[in-house]
Design an enzyme around this catalytic site. Sequence first.
Site, PDB file in Angstrom:
ATOM      1  N   CYS A 203      13.653  31.574 117.433  1.00  0.00           N
ATOM      2  CA  CYS A 203      12.457  30.981 118.052  1.00  0.00           C
ATOM      3  C   CYS A 203      12.791  29.935 119.113  1.00  0.00           C
ATOM      4  O   CYS A 203      11.915  29.517 119.865  1.00  0.00           O
ATOM      5  CB  CYS A 203      11.574  30.350 116.980  1.00  0.00           C
ATOM      6  SG  CYS A 203      11.029  31.531 115.762  1.00  0.00           S
TER       7      CYS A 203
ATOM      8  N   HIS B  82       6.850  24.777 119.481  1.00  0.00           N
ATOM      9  CA  HIS B  82       6.901  26.176 119.057  1.00  0.00           C
ATOM     10  C   HIS B  82       5.740  26.415 118.097  1.00  0.00           C
ATOM     11  O   HIS B  82       5.513  25.636 117.170  1.00  0.00           O
ATOM     12  CB  HIS B  82       8.245  26.455 118.374  1.00  0.00           C
ATOM     13  CG  HIS B  82       8.282  27.765 117.656  1.00  0.00           C
ATOM     14  ND1 HIS B  82       7.787  28.919 118.205  1.00  0.00           N
ATOM     15  CD2 HIS B  82       8.736  28.105 116.427  1.00  0.00           C
ATOM     16  CE1 HIS B  82       7.935  29.916 117.341  1.00  0.00           C
ATOM     17  NE2 HIS B  82       8.504  29.441 116.253  1.00  0.00           N
TER      18      HIS B  82
ATOM     19  N   ASN C  94       3.002  33.444 115.180  1.00  0.00           N
ATOM     20  CA  ASN C  94       4.322  32.967 115.604  1.00  0.00           C
ATOM     21  C   ASN C  94       5.005  34.091 116.382  1.00  0.00           C
ATOM     22  O   ASN C  94       5.449  35.071 115.805  1.00  0.00           O
ATOM     23  CB  ASN C  94       5.134  32.589 114.360  1.00  0.00           C
ATOM     24  CG  ASN C  94       6.560  32.154 114.682  1.00  0.00           C
ATOM     25  OD1 ASN C  94       7.038  32.324 115.800  1.00  0.00           O
ATOM     26  ND2 ASN C  94       7.247  31.604 113.689  1.00  0.00           N
TER      27      ASN C  94
HETATM   28  N1  ACO Z   1      -1.126  34.759 101.011  1.00  0.00           N
HETATM   29  C1  ACO Z   1      -1.371  34.153  99.820  1.00  0.00           C
HETATM   30  N2  ACO Z   1      -0.431  33.489  99.137  1.00  0.00           N
HETATM   31  C2  ACO Z   1       0.792  33.418  99.686  1.00  0.00           C
HETATM   32  C3  ACO Z   1       1.107  34.019 100.918  1.00  0.00           C
HETATM   33  C4  ACO Z   1       0.079  34.716 101.574  1.00  0.00           C
HETATM   34  N3  ACO Z   1       0.285  35.325 102.750  1.00  0.00           N
HETATM   35  N4  ACO Z   1       2.399  33.765 101.204  1.00  0.00           N
HETATM   36  C5  ACO Z   1       2.887  33.016 100.200  1.00  0.00           C
HETATM   37  N5  ACO Z   1       1.919  32.821  99.273  1.00  0.00           N
HETATM   38  C6  ACO Z   1       2.000  32.090  98.021  1.00  0.00           C
HETATM   39  C7  ACO Z   1       3.401  31.995  97.501  1.00  0.00           C
HETATM   40  O1  ACO Z   1       3.741  33.152  96.764  1.00  0.00           O
HETATM   41  C8  ACO Z   1       3.312  30.776  96.637  1.00  0.00           C
HETATM   42  O2  ACO Z   1       2.735  31.112  95.402  1.00  0.00           O
HETATM   43  P1  ACO Z   1       3.339  30.456  94.045  1.00  0.00           P
HETATM   44  O3  ACO Z   1       3.099  28.988  94.187  1.00  0.00           O
HETATM   45  O4  ACO Z   1       2.518  31.132  93.006  1.00  0.00           O
HETATM   46  O5  ACO Z   1       4.774  30.821  94.040  1.00  0.00           O
HETATM   47  C9  ACO Z   1       2.310  29.884  97.377  1.00  0.00           C
HETATM   48  O6  ACO Z   1       1.574  30.758  98.251  1.00  0.00           O
HETATM   49  C10 ACO Z   1       2.952  28.808  98.194  1.00  0.00           C
HETATM   50  O7  ACO Z   1       4.052  29.390  98.926  1.00  0.00           O
HETATM   51  P2  ACO Z   1       4.872  28.579  99.953  1.00  0.00           P
HETATM   52  O8  ACO Z   1       5.927  29.465 100.564  1.00  0.00           O
HETATM   53  O9  ACO Z   1       5.299  27.287  99.358  1.00  0.00           O
HETATM   54  O10 ACO Z   1       3.730  28.303 101.021  1.00  0.00           O
HETATM   55  P3  ACO Z   1       3.766  27.313 102.215  1.00  0.00           P
HETATM   56  O11 ACO Z   1       2.647  26.401 102.138  1.00  0.00           O
HETATM   57  O12 ACO Z   1       5.136  26.743 102.439  1.00  0.00           O
HETATM   58  O13 ACO Z   1       3.459  28.284 103.462  1.00  0.00           O
HETATM   59  C11 ACO Z   1       4.679  29.381 105.189  1.00  0.00           C
HETATM   60  C12 ACO Z   1       4.314  29.369 103.718  1.00  0.00           C
HETATM   61  C13 ACO Z   1       3.408  29.561 105.986  1.00  0.00           C
HETATM   62  C14 ACO Z   1       5.643  30.507 105.445  1.00  0.00           C
HETATM   63  C15 ACO Z   1       5.329  28.029 105.565  1.00  0.00           C
HETATM   64  O14 ACO Z   1       6.316  27.701 104.641  1.00  0.00           O
HETATM   65  C16 ACO Z   1       5.942  28.013 106.935  1.00  0.00           C
HETATM   66  O15 ACO Z   1       5.253  28.028 107.933  1.00  0.00           O
HETATM   67  N6  ACO Z   1       7.276  27.885 107.011  1.00  0.00           N
HETATM   68  C17 ACO Z   1       7.973  27.684 108.275  1.00  0.00           C
HETATM   69  C18 ACO Z   1       8.025  28.868 109.127  1.00  0.00           C
HETATM   70  C19 ACO Z   1       8.787  28.491 110.369  1.00  0.00           C
HETATM   71  O16 ACO Z   1       8.678  27.402 110.898  1.00  0.00           O
HETATM   72  N7  ACO Z   1       9.622  29.349 110.866  1.00  0.00           N
HETATM   73  C20 ACO Z   1      10.467  28.835 111.961  1.00  0.00           C
HETATM   74  C21 ACO Z   1      10.766  29.640 112.955  1.00  0.00           C
HETATM   75  S1  ACO Z   1      10.487  31.322 112.696  1.00  0.00           S
HETATM   76  C22 ACO Z   1      11.804  32.083 113.428  1.00  0.00           C
HETATM   77  O17 ACO Z   1      12.787  31.545 113.858  1.00  0.00           O
HETATM   78  C23 ACO Z   1      11.669  33.545 113.474  1.00  0.00           C
END
Ligand code: ACO
Length: 327
Positions: free
Chosen positions: A114, A254, A284
């Site tokens: 990214c 980003h 994203n």
């Molecule tokens: N729908 C419903 N529930 C979901 C989903 C979904 N799509 N995805 C995950 N969950 C659930 C998980 O299973 C988890 O359930 P549990 O508590 O029963 O285990 C719960 O939601 C919380 O999961 P987390 O992964 O902790 O959710 P979080 O709030 O962290 O959000 C996300 C996830 C959106 C992926 C976030 O962590 C994020 O944005 N991370 C950074 C991404 C990023 O910046 N990437 C960088 C660059 S990308 C690149 O280089 C290609």
Amino acid sequence: MPIRSIIIGTGSHVPQRVVTNKDLASRVDTTDEWIRTRTGIIQRHISNDQETNSYLATQSARKALDMAGVRPQDLDLIIVGTMSPDMPMPSVACLVQNELGAKKAGAFDLYAACTSFLYALSVADKFVRCNSRMKILVIGSEVLSRVTNWEDRNTCVIFGDGAGAAVITGTKEDRGILSTHLHSDGSLGELLIIKGLGTAFPVSHENLEKGWQYIQMQGREVFKHAIKAMESAAWEAMEANGWNGDDVDLLFSHQANIRIINFLGEKLGLPKEKIFINIHKYGNTSAASIPIALDEANRTGLLTPGLRILMVAFGGGFTWGSVAMCW
Ligand code: ACO
């Protein structure tokens, strides 16, 4: 006055097909509400078979060249930031070079996930500082939908396809790119990885069954690192330019997650109107996210002369960095 790099044209292109959160909720166990509140995404554009990475990149390039008034045959260099090339060889940059008929241009791809667009912009900046007449096409382009597991709700709700481009050349005026800072930490690479599309783990039935051809992300961990790294990259750029929060007119973060963008804005003390946001429309788009945002801002007249812009990105690798510029 030293030579500085300026952006003289921007362009962007996204696939026609829009996939909404509701569409995804009919495929995997998720809801529109979860996606909106946890990521800020409402929809994303997803490529069809014809809308390859090089196609999107070429379309965005044509628009940027048009705005810049630069003919393809006058380009000296094409750099494409991507992690989802059409194929390992030839590079997307060479495919674009051929499509455009950019006969005298060198062309190469740059892989920094990214952060690729900021890495590519930074490389272009160094070339231009050595030769102010150079005309360089810098593109960020991705078709992550092809490397996404559409059964994995942790990743499939996040990414979108698209491309953005900028034409760079030199000036002796007191504007343009003021600073670039690039960073990486390969020790954390496993947290965000496409393991199986390279040569270490070649395509095999066994590896396909493990899903190694897809993006795998430990979202929560990536999130934690992203907010820390982006904040430090932003302060680094501001310190290098003697800026405080008030000196930043527009932040292009980003577009990975609305919570990350808002966190960064808060830490820098920026009011909402100084933070450019379009994640709700595109998701994203990785390397394409900042150049698409730049182009949207440019075409809607937000980028006025003298505007102080801060661009900050974070991605797989890990990689992160910033570019500060005066428009
Ligand atoms: N729908 C419903 N529930 C979901 C989903 C979904 N799509 N995805 C995950 N969950 C659930 C998980 O299973 C988890 O359930 P549990 O508590 O029963 O285990 C719960 O939601 C919380 O999961 P987390 O992964 O902790 O959710 P979080 O709030 O962290 O959000 C996300 C996830 C959106 C992926 C976030 O962590 C994020 O944005 N991370 C950074 C991404 C990023 O910046 N990437 C960088 C660059 S990308 C690149 O280089 C290609």
